[in-house]
Design a protein around this motif. Structure first.
Motif, PDB file in Angstrom:
ATOM      1  N   SER A   1       0.763  -0.998  -0.373  1.00  0.00           N
ATOM      2  CA  SER A   1       0.159   0.096   0.069  1.00  0.00           C
ATOM      3  C   SER A   1       0.638   1.155   0.293  1.00  0.00           C
ATOM      4  O   SER A   1       1.634   1.024   1.011  1.00  0.00           O
ATOM      5  CB  SER A   1      -0.508   0.112   1.015  1.00  0.00           C
ATOM      6  OG  SER A   1      -1.328   1.178   1.612  1.00  0.00           O
ATOM      7  N   ILE A   2      -0.110   2.149  -0.625  1.00  0.00           N
ATOM      8  CA  ILE A   2       1.694   3.639  -0.857  1.00  0.00           C
ATOM      9  C   ILE A   2       1.048   4.388  -0.871  1.00  0.00           C
ATOM     10  O   ILE A   2      -0.062   4.671  -1.861  1.00  0.00           O
ATOM     11  CB  ILE A   2       2.318   3.223  -2.749  1.00  0.00           C
ATOM     12  CG1 ILE A   2       2.902   2.249  -2.236  1.00  0.00           C
ATOM     13  CG2 ILE A   2       3.323   4.572  -2.294  1.00  0.00           C
ATOM     14  CD1 ILE A   2       3.680   2.076  -3.939  1.00  0.00           C
ATOM     15  N   ILE A   3       0.443   5.476  -0.090  1.00  0.00           N
ATOM     16  CA  ILE A   3      -0.264   6.126   0.126  1.00  0.00           C
ATOM     17  C   ILE A   3       0.581   7.699   0.702  1.00  0.00           C
ATOM     18  O   ILE A   3       1.306   7.770   0.312  1.00  0.00           O
ATOM     19  CB  ILE A   3      -1.040   6.634   1.587  1.00  0.00           C
ATOM     20  CG1 ILE A   3      -0.443   6.330   3.241  1.00  0.00           C
ATOM     21  CG2 ILE A   3      -2.304   5.423   1.899  1.00  0.00           C
ATOM     22  CD1 ILE A   3      -1.553   6.061   3.841  1.00  0.00           C
ATOM     23  N   SER A   4      -0.506   8.971   0.144  1.00  0.00           N
ATOM     24  CA  SER A   4       0.420  10.664   0.817  1.00  0.00           C
ATOM     25  C   SER A   4       0.324  10.865   1.985  1.00  0.00           C
ATOM     26  O   SER A   4      -0.735   9.808   2.770  1.00  0.00           O
ATOM     27  CB  SER A   4      -0.799  11.126   0.127  1.00  0.00           C
ATOM     28  OG  SER A   4      -1.638  11.705   0.680  1.00  0.00           O
ATOM     29  N   GLU A   5       0.798  11.550   2.272  1.00  0.00           N
ATOM     30  CA  GLU A   5       0.921  12.203   3.842  1.00  0.00           C
ATOM     31  C   GLU A   5      -0.534  13.179   4.569  1.00  0.00           C
ATOM     32  O   GLU A   5      -1.241  12.390   5.975  1.00  0.00           O
ATOM     33  CB  GLU A   5       1.708  13.394   3.811  1.00  0.00           C
ATOM     34  CG  GLU A   5       1.539  14.014   4.944  1.00  0.00           C
ATOM     35  CD  GLU A   5       1.582  15.640   4.918  1.00  0.00           C
ATOM     36  OE1 GLU A   5       1.427  15.958   5.815  1.00  0.00           O
ATOM     37  OE2 GLU A   5       2.166  16.614   4.073  1.00  0.00           O
ATOM     38  N   ILE A   6      -1.199  13.075   3.054  1.00  0.00           N
ATOM     39  CA  ILE A   6      -2.694  14.080   3.809  1.00  0.00           C
ATOM     40  C   ILE A   6      -3.539  12.593   3.992  1.00  0.00           C
ATOM     41  O   ILE A   6      -4.148  12.865   4.964  1.00  0.00           O
ATOM     42  CB  ILE A   6      -2.912  14.584   2.862  1.00  0.00           C
ATOM     43  CG1 ILE A   6      -1.912  15.613   2.026  1.00  0.00           C
ATOM     44  CG2 ILE A   6      -4.497  15.632   2.677  1.00  0.00           C
ATOM     45  CD1 ILE A   6      -1.853  16.966   3.049  1.00  0.00           C
TER      46      ILE A   6
END
Length: 443
Positions: free
Chosen positions: A88-93
């Motif tokens: 899983s790759i997500i953003s800081e937000i």
């Protein structure tokens, strides 16, 4: 213990790492570049392990989840390997949104988002609300969620940040406009970029608000395709069908949710593009229940945004304006449109697949000279040299300012509005703008 690896240790990544650590995750930070002392100290303070100048695969590929800084492209080898194994790759937000119940007011668009974000923050802050400023400007949202408690966050979101957001919900979403930008990151496919922008509304419910420019041809064309559930709040420069905010007889009018008006001449920001920014900000504040008097006051005393049509100085009758934040062609179009005098335009930098046709007529009408500032100016020569204007080729800000100063006549304006990213010669658009101001003040 779940392992989180943060890729990139700038404002976004360092803040995400602190939040991960505070929430009890096994946290590691990796940056292919050198990490600034400011962020090293923040990581050390929170006892977070980090590396710089490399990505050590055995320390990254074992992550349960990756938080990716927005500047890292999907084509990066480490990202490709992580995707191949299904990490899983997500953003800081996205990550920060899991740990706060604050109301989220989120702003995106090809142009105007920084000014609109700053203006909304100014209105909320002036009204005495407990509010944080985050995203592309302000402090990291994750760091604020980890170390502070706010009731509202005003968040500027780039398409890159939106790409890695999945469950994050904007209570108020603002889409200023969509014009070609960053196409080099979207396979030179405009639809991919449009889809990224519309992600701002992807998790909204009928209790939320979607504010947008009613006259934007792309937004109009795309609106029905994206299944937006939120209440719609379109704005326009003039009164027209559907618009809830507009100008009529020199009065700014907002019809929903509470009737509001003020004299247009009292707006602190001038020009058509800034009218849109003020309308979007006014609707956002109105939706949050801020009083009419507080909205009027803040719209009339806002000081503007650094590096966005910022007046630097007048030197021997020549005005110098810093619009370094104009990193795409449409931003430069707005800047040129607002110039009241003949203009020497400084443009160039890292081209993002730009089409300069949009500013062709304005350059012919407004410009008396062009300064090409970049490592690779061939595309600028090919497009603009045929206009027959004086041109100069430079590769430093000092040379750009000197060349523009020599070309300009008394009563003219020198405008830095580059149309391009800054990364060929500068660290950032801020660095480019600061160097411009320094060189102007040394004339």
């Amino acid at each position: 213990m779940k392992r989180i690896v943060v890729l990139g240790a700038g404002e976004s990544g360092a803040g995400a790492a602190v939040l991960a650590k505070v929430k009890g995750f096994d946290t590691f930070v990796s940056d292919m570049s050198n990490i600034s002392e400011k962020y090293k100290n923040l990581l050390k303070k929170h006892d977070i392990s980090w590396e710089e100048g490399k990505h050590t695969e055995e320390l990254i590929l074992n992550a349960d989840e990756i938080i990716k800084s927005p500047g890292i492209p999907n084509e990066a080898p480490i990202i490709q390997k992580l995707k191949a194994q299904g990490t899983s790759i997500i953003s800081e937000i996205e990550f920060a949104g899991r740990y706060t119940n604050a109301k989220m007011i989120c702003i995106t668009g090809s142009n105007g988002k920084t000014t609109t974000t700053s203006l909304i923050y100014h209105i909320f802050k002036s009204a005495g609300l407990n509010v944080g400023l985050a995203g592309n400007i302000g402090k990291s949202l994750a760091l604020q969620v980890a170390t502070e408690q706010h009731d509202y966050y005003i968040i500027e979101l780039s398409s890159f940040q939106l790409d890695d957001m999945y469950n994050f919900r904007a209570n108020i979403a603002v889409l200023m406009n969509i014009t070609p930008d960053h196409l080099d990151r979207y396979d030179h496919n405009m639809q991919n970029y449009i889809n990224a922008k519309f992600r701002i509304a992807q998790n909204q419910t009928q209790d939320d608000a979607f504010i947008f420019w009613n006259d934007d041809p792309i937004i109009k064309q795309e609106l029905s395709k994206h299944g937006i559930k939120a209440q719609l709040y379109p704005f326009s420069a003039i009164k027209e069908e559907g618009a809830v905010a507009y100008v009529e007889q020199h009065e700014v009018v907002i019809n929903k949710p509470i009737a509001f008006n003020m004299e247009q001449e009292k707006l602190a920001l001038t020009g058509t593009h800034n009218l849109y920014n003020s309308l979007a900000a006014g609707i956002s504040a109105n939706l949050a229940g801020i009083t009419k008097d507080d909205i009027r006051k803040a719209l009339s005393d806002f000081k503007g945004v650094e590096h966005r049509l910022e007046k630097v100085a007048r030197v021997r009758g020549i005005d110098f304006i810093n619009d370094s934040k104009a990193t795409n062609v449409n931003s430069c179009w707005y800047a040129l449109q607002s110039m009241p005098t003949k203009t020497i335009l400084i443009l160039g930098g890292k081209d993002k697949g730009n089409d300069y046709t949009e500013i062709e007529d304005l350059v012919k009408e407004k410009c008396s000279g062009l300064v090409y500032l970049g490592l690779h100016n061939e595309k600028l020569h090919t497009f603009f040299d045929r206009f027959g204007l004086p041109v100069a080729d430079v590769q430093s800000m000092k040379d750009a300012v000197d060349a523009a100063y020599k070309m300009a006549q008394k009563g003219e304006t020198v405008l830095l509005s580059p149309c391009c990213a800054s990364f060929d010669l500068f660290k950032s658009y801020e660095d480019r703008g600061e160097q411009f101001k320094k060189c102007v003040l040394e004339l």
